[in-house]
Design a protein around this motif. Structure first.
Motif, PDB file in Angstrom:
ATOM      1  N   LEU A  71      -1.719   9.731   4.393  1.00  0.00           N
ATOM      2  CA  LEU A  71      -2.662   9.211   3.402  1.00  0.00           C
ATOM      3  C   LEU A  71      -2.051   7.994   2.738  1.00  0.00           C
ATOM      4  CD1 LEU A  71      -3.642  12.710   2.284  1.00  0.00           C
ATOM      5  CD2 LEU A  71      -5.267  10.982   3.062  1.00  0.00           C
ATOM      6  N   LEU A  72      -2.833   6.943   2.636  1.00  0.00           N
ATOM      7  CA  LEU A  72      -2.388   5.705   2.000  1.00  0.00           C
ATOM      8  C   LEU A  72      -3.308   5.417   0.824  1.00  0.00           C
ATOM      9  CD1 LEU A  72      -1.745   3.339   5.087  1.00  0.00           C
ATOM     10  CD2 LEU A  72      -0.220   5.019   4.092  1.00  0.00           C
ATOM     11  N   SER A  73      -2.749   4.869  -0.252  1.00  0.00           N
ATOM     12  CA  SER A  73      -3.540   4.568  -1.442  1.00  0.00           C
ATOM     13  C   SER A  73      -3.199   3.194  -1.999  1.00  0.00           C
ATOM     14  CB  SER A  73      -3.283   5.607  -2.540  1.00  0.00           C
ATOM     15  OG  SER A  73      -3.779   6.859  -2.149  1.00  0.00           O
ATOM     16  N   ARG A  74      -4.240   2.520  -2.476  1.00  0.00           N
ATOM     17  CA  ARG A  74      -4.038   1.261  -3.220  1.00  0.00           C
ATOM     18  C   ARG A  74      -3.996   1.645  -4.688  1.00  0.00           C
ATOM     19  NH1 ARG A  74      -8.150  -1.720  -5.326  1.00  0.00           N
ATOM     20  NH2 ARG A  74      -9.649  -0.883  -3.831  1.00  0.00           N
ATOM     21  N   ILE A 103       0.862  -1.190   0.000  1.00  0.00           N
ATOM     22  CA  ILE A 103       0.000   0.000   0.000  1.00  0.00           C
ATOM     23  C   ILE A 103       0.892   1.232   0.000  1.00  0.00           C
ATOM     24  CG2 ILE A 103      -1.722   1.288   1.347  1.00  0.00           C
ATOM     25  CD1 ILE A 103      -2.811  -1.335   0.004  1.00  0.00           C
ATOM     26  N   ARG A 104       0.679   2.115  -0.973  1.00  0.00           N
ATOM     27  CA  ARG A 104       1.557   3.268  -1.144  1.00  0.00           C
ATOM     28  C   ARG A 104       1.229   4.402  -0.156  1.00  0.00           C
ATOM     29  NH1 ARG A 104       1.059   7.725  -4.433  1.00  0.00           N
ATOM     30  NH2 ARG A 104      -0.826   6.793  -5.320  1.00  0.00           N
ATOM     31  N   VAL A 105       2.274   5.013   0.356  1.00  0.00           N
ATOM     32  CA  VAL A 105       2.100   6.194   1.221  1.00  0.00           C
ATOM     33  C   VAL A 105       1.974   7.400   0.290  1.00  0.00           C
ATOM     34  CG1 VAL A 105       3.023   7.540   3.137  1.00  0.00           C
ATOM     35  CG2 VAL A 105       3.533   5.078   2.967  1.00  0.00           C
ATOM     36  N   ALA A 106       0.777   7.977   0.225  1.00  0.00           N
ATOM     37  CA  ALA A 106       0.494   9.024  -0.754  1.00  0.00           C
ATOM     38  C   ALA A 106       0.723  10.423  -0.200  1.00  0.00           C
ATOM     39  CB  ALA A 106      -0.942   8.892  -1.246  1.00  0.00           C
ATOM     40  N   ARG A 111      -3.318  17.834   0.121  1.00  0.00           N
ATOM     41  CA  ARG A 111      -2.774  18.538  -1.044  1.00  0.00           C
ATOM     42  C   ARG A 111      -1.604  17.759  -1.634  1.00  0.00           C
ATOM     43  NH1 ARG A 111      -2.590  23.468   1.183  1.00  0.00           N
ATOM     44  NH2 ARG A 111      -0.390  23.385   1.737  1.00  0.00           N
ATOM     45  N   GLU A 112      -0.740  17.273  -0.759  1.00  0.00           N
ATOM     46  CA  GLU A 112       0.427  16.519  -1.211  1.00  0.00           C
ATOM     47  C   GLU A 112       0.008  15.267  -1.978  1.00  0.00           C
ATOM     48  OE1 GLU A 112       3.969  16.178   1.422  1.00  0.00           O
ATOM     49  OE2 GLU A 112       3.508  14.044   1.386  1.00  0.00           O
ATOM     50  N   ALA A 113      -1.053  14.622  -1.516  1.00  0.00           N
ATOM     51  CA  ALA A 113      -1.509  13.382  -2.144  1.00  0.00           C
ATOM     52  C   ALA A 113      -2.415  13.656  -3.339  1.00  0.00           C
ATOM     53  CB  ALA A 113      -2.258  12.540  -1.116  1.00  0.00           C
TER      54      ALA A 113
END
Lengths: 135, 381
Positions: free
Chosen positions: B377-380, B232-235, B265-267
């Motif tokens: 924030l984490l993203s799949r 899982i990516r750290v967004a 905002r960063e993600a």
């Protein structure tokens, strides 16, 4: 018995604006004008200036919130008691005890300082600051 | 300014827990090792693959890291201890992510472990006492905020208690939660009185436990024959501290607002993109305040949305599906790490009976006394 529990934080005499209520001993930044409580000399929280001067704060304000505390672990204070957050007319917000005989409290109501008998760490009687609904 | 977006991606590749529980005789070493071994097994990585370790704790005495980690084999890896009050685990995770994203390490461990012990607050040593600091425990600080929130929004005590109803319901399905019992609103409202409208089931319990995550780069995983299928990516990652606010008593919410805005905002995400959120719900009112501060609900609307089920598992955004601090618990050092573990589990689709359907983006938020705040924030993908 006229000795204060925390003389660094308040005094029995009021300010010119509110002479009949004990004043709080705050501070003001000479550089940015930030008014704060209590007085400290480490540096201004807003701008970092060391130009900090004493500023007496009137013992009057309005109630932001209150809570009856039913559980208290610390020594020297027995629950239940009531605490409140008061925005002073001079700006800063303080949180402290509300007098027991205050009755029902409503956010926004006017509050004023008063001195009440408490005890110091050795059990000696001292006057401590409280807030009470404005009479 | 460089942000995570400009660096190589960092992934959560493994998660592990020791159940959060009431204080026991179990040594912290056992709590911590259980979580680390769990995270290594989950990632499919051997211990010697770990190049660097961050140990989050706030209550244990000085330097608990090596006396624990040596039992996995003393590889000589660097160990940093991180203390940031309630947000210690979140701070440790952020620094592990920075180390991997910057390319300084490929596989990094974050372990949060703690046991309740009496520790003071350094702030009391500044010799700037207030009028009655001893009378205002954390639960009283939040009881005052609850009174102000009620006055502002028109919410009643029993409305705010709905947060506890939801979070105990979620925690009842979490084998790592300290409280694993569904409660009725009646039980919650008529429990032991604490302060203001709070009863004990509306407050986080005192407890111990451990949570671990492995942060890794794609290259590091590849080197060990692993892919990104469960990674899982750290967004986004943001950390802030309190500034001077007009209403100084609302610093938790103000700080949350600005920290979440930076991370989102960063993600490149907005609150409506978030499917699952773990936030600092040590006391019920915090959840409604932070949902509004972060933009999950308009000002004053968190309670109506809560009543509609918007924040239930299966709702618009599952909030505190783990049970949150109220039900899963708040052993301090582990808490922020455990949030990352829960979000990772949700985004992998491995959360079983607590699964938020189709979860793709998750948010983790902690505040710590001081005050400090972290949002991840984490993203799949």
């Amino acid at each position: 018995m006229d000795e204060l529990l925390k003389p660094a934080l308040y005094r029995a005499e009021g300010t010119t604006a509110v002479p009949q209520r004990p004043a709080l001993l705050g501070g003001e930044c000479g550089a940015c004008g930030y008014v704060f409580f209590p007085l400290q000399r480490y540096g201004c929280e807003k701008c970092g200036s060391l130009d900090l001067k004493p500023r007496d704060l009137s013992g009057a304000g309005s109630l932001l919130a209150s809570a009856r505390v039913h559980l208290h672990a610390g020594k020297g204070r027995v629950a239940p008691f009531t605490v409140g957050a008061i925005r002073l007319d001079d700006g800063p917000i303080v949180r402290t005890l509300i007098v027991e005989e205050a009755g029902p409290l409503a956010v926004g109501q006017r509050m004023a300082t008063t001195l009440e008998t408490a005890t110091d760490a050795e059990g000696a009687p001292r006057l401590d600051l409280r807030f009470a609904p404005e009479a | 300014m460089t942000t995570l977006k400009d660096l190589r991606p960092a992934y959560v590749a493994g998660i592990g827990f020791h159940r959060y529980q009431f204080i026991s005789d179990t040594p912290y070493v056992e709590l911590g090792l259980t979580a680390v071994r769990g995270a290594l097994a989950d990632a499919g990585l051997p211990w010697p693959a770990v190049e660097s370790a961050y140990v989050a704790k706030a209550l244990l005495p000085m330097a608990p890291g090596r006396p624990m980690l040596r039992h996995l084999g003393a590889t000589g890896l660097p160990i940093v201890h991180v203390e940031d009050a309630s947000a210690s685990g979140s701070a440790a995770f952020r620094h592990a992510v920075m180390e991997v994203a910057s390319g300084l390490a490929d596989i990094v461990l974050v372990i949060g472990v703690d046991k309740p012990m009496p520790v003071g607050r350094a702030e009391s040593l500044a010799r700037i006492g207030g009028l009655a600091d001893d009378a205002i425990a954390p639960f009283t600080h939040f009881a005052l905020l609850a009174d102000a929130y009620a006055a502002r929004s028109g919410a009643k005590v029993e409305d705010i208690a709905l947060v506890a109803l939801k979070n105990h319901r979620n925690g009842a399905k979490n084998p790592f939660a300290q409280h694993q019992k569904e409660r009725t609103l009646d039980e919650i409202l008529n429990g032991k009185k604490i302060a203001g409208g709070f009863t004990s089931l509306q407050c986080t319990p005192v407890g111990e436990g451990a949570a671990a995550v492995i942060v890794a780069s794609e290259e590091g995983l590849k080197r060990h024959g692993l892919g990104l299928d469960r990674a899982i990516r750290v967004a986004g990652s943001a950390g802030r501290s309190q500034r001077v606010y007009d209403d100084a008593t609302r610093y938790d919410a103000m700080l949350t607002q600005e920290t979440a805005a930076i991370a989102l905002r960063e993600a490149g995400l907005s609150p409506s993109d978030i499917d699952v959120a773990e936030l600092h719900d040590a006391f019920t009112v915090e959840e409604v305040e932070y949902l509004e501060a972060m933009g999950f609900a308009p000002e004053g609307q968190a309670v109506p949305m809560l009543k509609e089920g918007a924040f239930d598992i299966g709702g618009r955004c599952a909030v505190s599906p783990s049970g949150g601090l109220i039900s899963m618990g708040h052993p301090i050092g582990p808490t922020g790490v455990g949030q990352i573990g829960e979000i990772t589990r949700q985004l992998r689709g491995e959360a079983g009976p607590r699964q938020q359907p189709g979860a793709r983006h998750g948010l983790a938020h902690m505040v710590g006394v001081g005050a400090v705040c972290y949002v991840h924030l984490l993203s799949r993908d």
